[in-house]
Design a protein around this motif. Structure first.
Motif, mmCIF file in Angstrom:
data_model
loop_
_atom_site.group_PDB
_atom_site.id
_atom_site.type_symbol
_atom_site.label_atom_id
_atom_site.label_comp_id
_atom_site.label_asym_id
_atom_site.label_seq_id
_atom_site.Cartn_x
_atom_site.Cartn_y
_atom_site.Cartn_z
ATOM 1 N N ILE A 353 39.641 -4.832 9.530
ATOM 2 C CA ILE A 353 39.187 -4.505 8.487
ATOM 3 C C ILE A 353 39.961 -4.957 6.988
ATOM 4 C CG2 ILE A 353 37.996 -2.404 7.560
ATOM 5 C CD1 ILE A 353 38.268 -0.881 10.167
ATOM 6 N N TYR A 354 39.007 -5.069 6.906
ATOM 7 C CA TYR A 354 39.229 -5.564 4.692
ATOM 8 C C TYR A 354 38.834 -4.203 3.548
ATOM 9 C CZ TYR A 354 41.549 -10.511 5.933
ATOM 10 O OH TYR A 354 41.738 -11.202 6.605
ATOM 11 N N ARG A 355 39.725 -4.094 3.252
ATOM 12 C CA ARG A 355 39.376 -2.389 2.837
ATOM 13 C C ARG A 355 39.486 -2.540 1.246
ATOM 14 N NH1 ARG A 355 40.083 3.542 5.584
ATOM 15 N NH2 ARG A 355 38.828 3.774 3.698
ATOM 16 N N ASP A 356 39.011 -2.241 0.473
ATOM 17 C CA ASP A 356 39.607 -2.015 -1.235
ATOM 18 C C ASP A 356 39.058 -0.642 -1.523
ATOM 19 O OD1 ASP A 356 39.345 -2.402 -3.988
ATOM 20 O OD2 ASP A 356 38.168 -4.210 -4.029
ATOM 21 N N SER A 357 39.315 -0.031 -1.972
ATOM 22 C CA SER A 357 39.747 1.229 -1.612
ATOM 23 C C SER A 357 39.325 2.095 -3.091
ATOM 24 C CB SER A 357 40.776 2.005 -1.469
ATOM 25 O OG SER A 357 41.961 2.255 -1.660
ATOM 26 N N ASN A 358 39.816 1.071 -4.140
ATOM 27 C CA ASN A 358 39.842 1.272 -5.114
ATOM 28 C C ASN A 358 38.399 0.448 -5.731
ATOM 29 O OD1 ASN A 358 42.702 1.739 -5.243
ATOM 30 N ND2 ASN A 358 43.386 0.212 -5.792
ATOM 31 N N GLY A 359 38.003 0.217 -4.930
ATOM 32 C CA GLY A 359 36.471 0.080 -5.571
ATOM 33 C C GLY A 359 36.354 -1.292 -6.927
ATOM 34 N N ILE A 360 35.138 -1.621 -7.027
ATOM 35 C CA ILE A 360 35.563 -2.949 -8.224
ATOM 36 C C ILE A 360 36.423 -2.569 -9.331
ATOM 37 C CG2 ILE A 360 34.192 -3.301 -10.869
ATOM 38 C CD1 ILE A 360 31.705 -1.769 -8.947
ATOM 39 N N GLY A 361 36.873 -3.648 -9.430
ATOM 40 C CA GLY A 361 38.542 -4.188 -10.264
ATOM 41 C C GLY A 361 39.730 -3.424 -9.836
ATOM 42 N N GLY A 362 40.812 -3.544 -10.204
ATOM 43 C CA GLY A 362 42.189 -3.114 -9.485
ATOM 44 C C GLY A 362 42.092 -4.344 -8.169
ATOM 45 N N SER A 363 42.874 -3.720 -7.410
ATOM 46 C CA SER A 363 43.021 -4.959 -6.375
ATOM 47 C C SER A 363 41.642 -5.263 -5.296
ATOM 48 C CB SER A 363 44.285 -4.134 -5.336
ATOM 49 O OG SER A 363 44.217 -3.353 -4.910
ATOM 50 N N ARG A 364 42.107 -6.347 -5.020
ATOM 51 C CA ARG A 364 40.892 -7.114 -4.199
ATOM 52 C C ARG A 364 41.124 -6.470 -2.772
ATOM 53 N NH1 ARG A 364 41.198 -13.679 -5.745
ATOM 54 N NH2 ARG A 364 41.360 -13.103 -8.311
ATOM 55 N N ALA A 365 39.612 -6.491 -1.988
ATOM 56 C CA ALA A 365 39.798 -6.442 -0.052
ATOM 57 C C ALA A 365 41.404 -6.832 0.691
ATOM 58 C CB ALA A 365 38.842 -6.552 0.394
ATOM 59 N N SER A 366 41.937 -6.102 1.416
ATOM 60 C CA SER A 366 43.277 -7.174 2.214
ATOM 61 C C SER A 366 43.167 -5.912 3.020
ATOM 62 C CB SER A 366 44.380 -6.711 1.710
ATOM 63 O OG SER A 366 44.046 -4.945 1.661
ATOM 64 N N ALA A 367 43.625 -6.850 4.306
ATOM 65 C CA ALA A 367 43.711 -6.223 5.542
ATOM 66 C C ALA A 367 44.111 -5.165 5.982
ATOM 67 C CB ALA A 367 43.929 -7.367 6.512
ATOM 68 N N SER A 368 43.584 -3.577 5.980
ATOM 69 C CA SER A 368 44.517 -2.627 5.826
ATOM 70 C C SER A 368 44.200 -1.848 7.635
ATOM 71 C CB SER A 368 43.411 -2.065 5.598
ATOM 72 O OG SER A 368 42.338 -1.590 5.725
ATOM 73 N N LEU A 369 44.037 -2.476 8.997
ATOM 74 C CA LEU A 369 43.641 -1.787 10.199
ATOM 75 C C LEU A 369 43.373 -2.899 10.941
ATOM 76 C CD1 LEU A 369 44.098 0.791 11.672
ATOM 77 C CD2 LEU A 369 41.141 1.175 11.206
ATOM 78 N N VAL A 370 43.791 -2.707 12.316
ATOM 79 C CA VAL A 370 42.947 -3.916 12.959
ATOM 80 C C VAL A 370 43.215 -3.140 14.610
ATOM 81 C CG1 VAL A 370 44.392 -5.587 14.465
ATOM 82 C CG2 VAL A 370 44.980 -5.440 11.881
ATOM 83 N N ARG A 371 42.736 -3.699 15.330
ATOM 84 C CA ARG A 371 42.403 -2.528 16.353
ATOM 85 C C ARG A 371 41.934 -4.540 17.535
ATOM 86 N NH1 ARG A 371 44.070 0.951 14.272
ATOM 87 N NH2 ARG A 371 42.755 2.719 14.213
ATOM 88 N N THR A 372 42.854 -3.886 18.323
ATOM 89 C CA THR A 372 42.518 -5.270 19.502
ATOM 90 C C THR A 372 41.948 -4.770 20.924
ATOM 91 O OG1 THR A 372 45.026 -4.373 20.434
ATOM 92 C CG2 THR A 372 45.066 -6.425 18.740
ATOM 93 N N GLY A 373 41.529 -5.852 22.088
ATOM 94 C CA GLY A 373 41.360 -5.129 22.867
ATOM 95 C C GLY A 373 39.712 -4.926 23.308
#
Length: 490
Positions: A353-373
């Motif tokens: 999951i690539y999240r941008d919890s700041n929304g518009i502006g600030g940091s860009r979306a980045s990988a924050s959660l991984v689920r396998t299998g």
């Protein structure tokens, strides 16, 4: 909940006027079907292809894609402003008679089997980049000049079904280009004005453009053997920047075909969860942004979120009732049968999951959660807490997807038979990227701001907001519960 229906069997049939294979229904989920296609290709109506090559006509392009198991193809021939240096233009009769009418006639004959899309590719790399405009009945007026991207978007909003930003990394920062900006950015007073103008019509941005060496004169330009094409890192970076600037865009994977291999030069596809297998059903999916980009024409990715018992598809703006709210992300990933009738199950799958919890502006979306299998064809639920104003999208990777033996460029090995880190295609597992989900309270964001590590909240123009780290900043239209208002006037 409906499971995927992923059986696709070739049956030989004869249709009056056509002799084409027919396929079983594409994968289905929650009342929609997923269609795989190519939104960027060219015929002999484009100035960089010799018009004398009759085998490269729009009609033959649609027939070829149909015959090779592709669900939809857009023929997007070059049409630039009348003052452009490179005068690749169609006449009105060429577009209307040889492209638009041919596409719509083909759709009537092959309803439920294939969808032909008429389109133009507008613009120059030196000025404002290339934009595809789909489904317009007529060409834009000659009064829209090469640099008038804002006027083109205004015209397309009234006359076309949707538009796409092509290869976003290709724009050249020339003197004229700086005046216009990438896709016309500098023609607007603000980035917000730019995104607001684009939102009703521009639905996709390309993150996979074509296979390595597969454009007009490259070594792979005639390939038809499912060459792998990885996501373009520069395009992906530009895509995340546009999302962070406030654009609501879906990722797409296209091929920019200039030869007799429309849609087959690579296995990469734009995939759309359509209402049904018709032109209007596909356009409904496009306009709703139920779209994902995939390196594999068999990877069926359905993504929904559930909020207070109601489900929303990827690509939707999702309403919240509080600044922070618990939701469920529901993924259903499966393996269809692609254009080569491969029946191998390439799961299980990994979701990032690539999240941008700041929304518009600030940091860009980045990988924050991984689920396998993640198992094939079963709903996989991920509980999440989202904030007002944030968005996220999902990357899905096959864990056993070794079906593209030809890599993106030349893969090399050392003496021990190990892959070299040469920047070529070493990992043959394929990936896909969903449209984002956008979350907001009552469709509004940003009246208040606060740090996730503090019990104070601020008016949106408070000086103290600048001191909050980008990763800790939260915004909302409602004051957060349990917080105390800061004296923002001092």
């Amino acid at each position: 909940m409906e499971p995927f229906s992923a059986i696709r069997i070739t049956i030989s049939v004869i249709i009056i006027g056509l002799c084409q294979p027919t396929f079983a229904k594409p994968p289905q989920y929650e009342g929609k079907i997923v269609l795989f296609g190519n939104l960027h290709s060219h015929s002999n109506l484009s100035g960089d292809i010799k018009s004398s090559r009759k085998e490269l006509s729009p009609s033959n392009a649609f027939k070829y894609a149909d015959k090779h198991g592709i669900d939809f193809l857009a023929v997007s021939d070059h049409h630039k402003g009348i003052d452009a240096n490179n005068k690749f233009r169609m006449s009105s009769s060429e577009y209307e008679d040889q492209l638009y009418k041919v596409a719509m006639s083909y759709n009537k004959k092959r309803k439920g089997e294939f969808i032909a899309i008429p389109a133009i590719e507008w613009g120059t790399i030196e000025v404002g980049n290339h934009i595809n405009v789909f489904g317009a009945k007529h060409l834009p007026p000659d009064s829209i000049l090469d640099k008038d991207y804002n006027k083109l978007i205004e015209w397309a909003t009234s006359h076309a079904d949707f538009a796409q930003y092509n290869h976003p990394y290709s724009w050249k920062n020339s003197a004229e280009g700086k005046k216009v900006g990438n896709f016309g950015r500098n023609l607007y007073k603000s980035t917000k004005d730019f995104s607001v103008a684009a939102e009703p019509i521009v639905k996709t941005m390309t993150i996979i453009a074509t296979v390595y060496g597969g454009h007009i004169s490259g070594e792979n330009r005639h390939r038809e053997d499912k060459t792998h094409r990885s996501m373009h890192k520069k395009a992906f970076s530009k895509y995340k920047k546009f999302l962070n600037d406030g654009f609501k865009l879906s990722p797409s994977a296209n091929q920019d075909t200039h030869g007799e291999n429309w849609g087959t030069v690579t296995a990469a596809r734009t995939a759309v969860w359509a209402d049904n297998f018709t032109y209007s059903g596909l356009m409904a999916g496009m306009k709703a942004r139920r779209i994902y980009a995939t390196e594999d024409d068999e990877l069926a990715l359905a993504a929904q979120v559930e909020v207070e018992g109601k489900r929303y598809w990827m690509g939707e703006a999702v309403p919240l009732t509080s600044n922070e709210q618990d939701i469920k992300l529901i993924l259903n990933i499966s393996q269809g049968i692609g254009s080569d009738e491969d029946t191998v199950n390439e799961g299980p799958y990994t979701a990032t999951i690539y999240r941008d919890s700041n929304g518009i502006g600030g940091s860009r979306a980045s990988a924050s959660l991984v689920r396998t299998g993640i198992e094939s064809g079963k709903d996989f639920v991920i509980p999440l807490t989202v904030s007002n104003g944030e968005y996220f999208f999902i990357e899905v990777t096959e864990e056993n997807g070794k079906d593209n033996p030809i890599g993106d460029g030349e893969d090399e090995f050392n003496s021990a038979g190990e892959h070299l880190s040469d920047g070529k295609r070493d990992n043959l597992n394929d990936s896909a990227w969903s449209s984002p989900f956008w979350f907001s309270v009552e469709g509004k964001t940003g009246s208040y701001a606060w740090s996730k590590n503090s019990k104070l909240y601020h008016e949106k123009f408070c000086w103290a907001i600048d001191r909050i780290g980008k990763n800790n900043l939260r915004k909302g239209n409602l004051a957060p519960e349990g917080h105390t208002k800061h004296d923002c006037q001092t």
